[in-house]
Design an enzyme around this catalytic site. Structure first.
Site, PDB file in Angstrom:
ATOM      1  N   LYS B  81       3.337  -1.110  -3.516  1.00  0.00           N
ATOM      2  CA  LYS B  81       2.692   0.271  -3.164  1.00  0.00           C
ATOM      3  C   LYS B  81       1.955   0.183  -1.726  1.00  0.00           C
ATOM      4  O   LYS B  81       2.540  -0.983  -0.980  1.00  0.00           O
ATOM      5  CB  LYS B  81       1.122  -0.634  -3.714  1.00  0.00           C
ATOM      6  CG  LYS B  81       0.163   0.077  -4.361  1.00  0.00           C
ATOM      7  CD  LYS B  81      -1.093  -0.151  -4.967  1.00  0.00           C
ATOM      8  CE  LYS B  81      -1.842   0.742  -4.855  1.00  0.00           C
ATOM      9  NZ  LYS B  81      -2.819  -0.253  -5.868  1.00  0.00           N
ATOM     10  N   SER B 156      -4.515   3.980  -9.584  1.00  0.00           N
ATOM     11  CA  SER B 156      -4.044   4.559  -7.716  1.00  0.00           C
ATOM     12  C   SER B 156      -2.930   3.956  -7.629  1.00  0.00           C
ATOM     13  O   SER B 156      -1.650   4.391  -6.937  1.00  0.00           O
ATOM     14  CB  SER B 156      -5.080   3.279  -6.989  1.00  0.00           C
ATOM     15  OG  SER B 156      -4.838   2.040  -7.382  1.00  0.00           O
ATOM     16  N   SER B 180      -5.369   0.084 -12.108  1.00  0.00           N
ATOM     17  CA  SER B 180      -4.182   0.525 -11.403  1.00  0.00           C
ATOM     18  C   SER B 180      -3.372   0.519 -11.180  1.00  0.00           C
ATOM     19  O   SER B 180      -1.882   0.985 -10.627  1.00  0.00           O
ATOM     20  CB  SER B 180      -4.660   0.484  -9.719  1.00  0.00           C
ATOM     21  OG  SER B 180      -5.889   1.417  -9.369  1.00  0.00           O
TER      22      SER B 180
END
Lengths: 96, 487
Positions: B81, B156, B180
């Site tokens: 990420k 997210s 997330s």
């Protein structure tokens, strides 16, 4: 907590060092008003005698020896500076 | 089971690599080719560096050839990420603020993956500064769900879940502040694990809400998640909330730990707002555990209704403080329109941050501001104590809790315009962050229209071995992960 939360958007934006457009101010005030209204229900919880939790890790007062160690090289530390000169970050004039 | 290399789990690929039936370069090339072919539709990556990945793969092959393999992750392409630092690679948090930022150092998890021999592959899209539940808040455009690219992958860490589901990586890392990792895992039909707060170092993770943030893996199987967790967990003196504890061999523990377990069903998690198809799928999972001899008990987490509000006070307060560092001075976006140094802060932040980040900074600044601190922030921290106690009380009776991960399946991009409606999507996941617990989302079926459904298992602090074993026993009785999206 009051029943009608008032968020002074100009004051808060100033504290946050955030320039907002008039459109943003209006939109955020309305949206955050809804969120604050929802958050109001926290007032219903009986928290008498309850200790606050800052984080859930069972670790407190972490000490390390105060010994100098190698850090980032100057070139790496300045790699992302928006403006630099002679190994320093250039900023607008702060003192007249 | 798909025959495509890029859809294989780590366990199969590591066996093939060890048996010299496959090289890391071949595997990495397959992943790169897959990425290039589906990225126009999925957009899971903010950037990737093919030459760098192939060089890492070649180094891995050389190690194996020399009999110096570092284990199951050696040569496996793992995506990160775009909030996790990798030396010399962009680190943007999907924000205009950090659009041109190049990381000068590695996060601890990055160092650990390198040490395990993994091929670090790409910077994965996410909501800006990890604030959101759909990846629509990225400054670089939304990510499509591989099962239906007109829908969100969750957030997210939506790039992390989508890349894995689409075969653009073999495993990925995300971060989980309020769900997330688990929610995008559920929406994309993969496994997602949020470890106990303090198990994985946060050094080198761009901070959103420091008391809630935790890095964890996305994987195709529970066993793969156990392998990645074993590589990234452990004490780190650069994160003062990192916990000193022995890290077990999570993969070996999977086969050692056998049920039957006592599972708790928190009644508050099956209330209104839950999609009936998801409710039915989770009921079937409960029935499965029962059929395996597990004891199922209804439990109560009475402060559940306050989780969302507690979270949005604490998370935004911490965010407003953490994001104070983006001032346009030392790094990040600097406005050219400012008239003096103070105006530089105002303008750089106005230009660099997107709307959701601004909203959360404003809310967080407000709840911390003079006159409101006690009513909001301090009170929320006290309610947090009660929420944590609810979970710890339940764990006196049961080994783990079983719940839905998300109240709804993947929704259409652009469908949820109202921030409060979006915040409500986190209701089943945020309590876990407030209480600092480990939790995993495992695939548990599909809706009639073919969208993945996830079930969440919540474990006791630092009992990841049990949690993974419980999750695996479900996985072994089902073949949801044998289905792949048609892209």
């Amino acid at each position: 907590m009051s029943s009608a939360p008032q968020l002074d958007i100009n004051h808060i934006a100033k504290l946050a060092r955030l320039a907002l457009t008039p459109e943003e101010k209006e939109k955020f005030s309305q949206q955050l008003g809804d969120v604050l209204h929802h958050i109001e229900q926290l007032a219903k919880v009986d928290v008498t005698g309850v200790e606050p939790t800052a984080h859930a890790s069972p670790v407190f007062n972490v000490w390390q020896p105060d010994v100098a160690r190698p850090g980032l090289a100057v070139v790496d530390a300045l790699r992302n500076a928006p403006a630099q000169r002679e190994n320093m970050v250039v900023v607008p004039k702060v003192v007249e | 089971m798909s025959s495509e290399l890029f859809y294989q789990p780590i366990t199969s690929l590591a066996a093939a690599l060890d048996a010299k039936k496959l090289t890391s370069v071949e595997l990495t090339q397959a992943v790169v080719a897959r990425t290039k072919s589906v990225e126009p539709r999925v957009h899971a990556f903010n950037s990737f560096d093919e030459a760098d990945a192939l060089a890492q793969a070649a180094a891995s092959d050389a190690r194996r050839a020399a009999g110096q393999s570092r284990g199951a992750l050696d040569g496996i392409p793992i995506g990160l990420k775009d909030v996790i630092a990798v030396t010399g690679q962009p680190l943007t948090a999907s924000s205009k603020m950090l659009k041109n930022f190049v990381s000068p150092y590695d996060a601890t998890v990055t160092e650990k993956l390198r040490r395990a021999g993994a091929v670090l592959w790409g910077r994965l899209n996410c909501d800006e500064f990890a604030m959101g539940s759909s990846t629509e808040n990225s400054a670089f455009g939304p990510t499509g769900n591989p099962w239906d690219t007109s829908r969100v992958p969750g957030g997210s860490s939506g790039g992390s879940s989508a890349a894995l589901a689409a075969g653009e990586a073999i495993a990925t890392l995300g971060s989980d502040t309020g769900g997330s990792i688990r929610q995008p895992a559920a929406l994309c039909g993969v496994v997602g694990l949020k470890p106990t707060y303090g198990l994985v170092s946060r050094f080198g993770l761009i901070a959103y809400a420091s008391s809630l943030d935790q890095i964890g893996p996305f994987a195709r199987t529970v066993e793969d998640a156990a392998i990645v967790l074993g590589a990234i967990a452990g004490h780190d003196e650069r994160d003062s909330t990192s916990f000193k504890t022995d890290i077990p061999d999570y993969r070996a523990e999977l086969t050692k730990r056998k049920g039957p377990w006592k599972l708790g069903i928190p009644k508050e998690y099956f209330a209104e707002g839950l999609d009936p198809e998801i409710g039915a799928a989770v009921e079937k999972a409960i029935a499965f555990y029962k059929s395996q001899g597990c004891e199922i008990r209804e439990v109560s987490l009475p402060h559940t209704q306050y989780c969302l509000d507690t979270y949005y006070v604490i998370a935004t307060a911490e965010a407003s403080s953490n994001l104070g560092r983006y001032d346009g001075i030392r790094y990040g976006h600097r406005s050219t329109a400012a008239k003096d140094v103070v105006d530089l802060y105002f303008q750089s932040r106005a230009e660099g941050f997107g709307p959701e980040v601004k909203r959360r900074i404003i809310l967080g600044t407000y709840v911390l501001s003079s006159g409101y601190y006690d009513a909001y922030y301090l009170r929320a921290q006290k309610v947090r104590t009660l929420i944590r106690q609810d979970f710890l009380n339940a764990f006196r009776e049961v080994d783990a809790l079983l719940t839905p991960t998300s109240p709804v399946p993947a929704f259409k991009i652009g469908e949820k315009a109202d921030p409060l409606a979006m915040y409500l999507l986190d209701i089943y996941t945020i309590g876990v962050n407030l209480a600092g617990l480990p939790a995993i989302s495992v695939p548990c079926g599909f809706t009639q229209s073919g969208l993945p459904i996830g079930a969440q298992l919540i474990g006791q602090p630092f009992q990841e071995s049990n949690l993974l074993a419980i999750a695996r026993s479900y996985e072994q009785g089902h073949d949801w992960s044998a289905k792949f999206p048609s892209l």
